[in-house]
Design a protein around this motif. Structure first.
Motif, mmCIF file in Angstrom:
data_model
loop_
_atom_site.group_PDB
_atom_site.id
_atom_site.type_symbol
_atom_site.label_atom_id
_atom_site.label_comp_id
_atom_site.label_asym_id
_atom_site.label_seq_id
_atom_site.Cartn_x
_atom_site.Cartn_y
_atom_site.Cartn_z
ATOM 1 N N ARG A 139 0.823 -1.211 0.000
ATOM 2 C CA ARG A 139 0.000 0.000 0.000
ATOM 3 C C ARG A 139 0.862 1.269 0.000
ATOM 4 N NH1 ARG A 139 -1.514 -1.094 6.272
ATOM 5 N NH2 ARG A 139 0.157 0.138 7.211
ATOM 6 N N ASP A 165 -5.725 4.371 -3.276
ATOM 7 C CA ASP A 165 -4.428 4.125 -2.636
ATOM 8 C C ASP A 165 -3.538 5.363 -2.738
ATOM 9 O OD1 ASP A 165 -2.321 2.176 -1.600
ATOM 10 O OD2 ASP A 165 -1.402 2.807 -3.500
ATOM 11 N N CYS A 201 -6.614 -1.568 2.791
ATOM 12 C CA CYS A 201 -5.385 -1.461 1.999
ATOM 13 C C CYS A 201 -5.635 -2.030 0.610
ATOM 14 C CB CYS A 201 -4.246 -2.248 2.648
ATOM 15 S SG CYS A 201 -3.868 -1.731 4.322
#
Ligand code: SF4
Length: 299
Positions: A139, A165, A201
């Protein structure tokens, strides 16, 4: 999304609708942690219930169920002519629950300030989480969720994509723009709702999260929901619906019904990214949102 063409402005509500919407408002205020309203007196609740039952008896019979009085407006005196009743209020069962996870949310409903503080603490925990070795190493940042801390509606997705992200915000991509339009078509704004995912994530290559990753992250979304206590949870796509409702059924089997997760009603519909790939499914998604709006008294 199609324009809402079912305007009900100017239409009067019948006694049953007034009761249901008032009870829904009282329940929402309680979930929102509003504490300044006086507690309902049992005798007044019963008197109001009897008043609505008396009027509902004049209405055509639909599908009804006998349920005990759960909530009613508290601060207004009941009508003087109504005698104190013993029988329960009859409520229309518009859509039967299909999948039900029963029980109350843990803990008590918190004030707005307390909720924000607890959500901020939880976001910090998530930001430092390394339970999933692969995800925490891949991530750029965690994507916790955003929106109102006293939402009536929350939108629950699967996992962050590349744009989420990068930005740290849920539903920040093209699918998120479509979701924003869907929310606006429901007559409220994105900021009025709360948006989050079951996984915080981004999985590498945006693959489907693995069972162990859902297991690891479950505690975070469960805590978010326990703090937010929304009236409605909209599951976007099969993955989030199956994770929340603990089912293997497809969106096609789950949509079109109101399910239950603790004290929230659950609507299952297609993920906006699926709608971008399959525009013909937008009609079905709009039908799902209209079902929710009708249940919420918004149309
Ligand atoms: S997906 Fe959830 S449990 Fe896994 S590392 Fe990220 S925050 Fe932690």
């Amino acid at each position: 999304m199609a324009e809402n063409d079912a305007s009900t402005a100017g239409e009067s509500l019948d006694a049953q609708e007034i009761y249901e919407q008032t009870a829904a408002l009282a329940a929402h205020l309680a979930r929102a942690g509003i504490r300044f309203l006086p507690n309902a007196q049992e005798s007044e609740v019963e008197a109001w219930g009897a008043h609505f039952v008396a009027e509902a008896d004049e209405m055509p019979e639909v599908s009804v169920a006998e349920v005990p009085v759960a909530a009613a407006p508290a601060a207004v005196a009941p009508p003087a002519a109504v005698a104190s009743p013993a029988r329960p209020v009859r409520r229309v069962e518009s859509v039967p629950a299909f999948t039900s996870i029963e029980g109350p949310y843990p803990g008590e409903s918190l004030s707005v300030a307390e909720r924000k503080a607890r959500l901020d603490d939880l976001a910090l925990q998530v930001a430092g989480c390394t339970q999933c070795e692969v995800l925490s190493n891949c991530r750029t940042q965690t994507v916790f969720g955003e929106g109102s801390s006293t939402p009536r509606f929350v939108f629950f997705g699967e996992a962050p994509g590349a744009e989420e992200d990068r930005s740290g915000r849920p539903f920040a991509d093209q699918a998120g723009q479509l979701l924003t339009k869907m929310i606006q078509a429901c007559k409220f704004q994105r900021e009025d709702a709360y948006l989050f995912n079951s996984i915080k994530c981004r999985p590498p290559g945006s693959r489907t999260p693995e069972p162990g990753e859902f297991q690891n992250c479950r505690t975070f979304y469960e805590q978010q929901l326990a703090l937010l206590r929304p009236e409605y949870i909209v599951c976007l796509g099969a993955i989030s619906a199956q994770e929340l409702l603990k089912t293997k059924l497809s969106v096609g089997r789950l949509r079109g019904k109101l399910h239950t997760y603790l004290e929230s009603k659950v609507v299952v519909t297609y993920h906006p990214s699926y709608l971008l790939r399959n525009p013909a499914a937008k009609k079905a998604a709009w039908d799902d949102l209209q079902m929710m709006m009708k249940d919420a008294g918004l149309m």
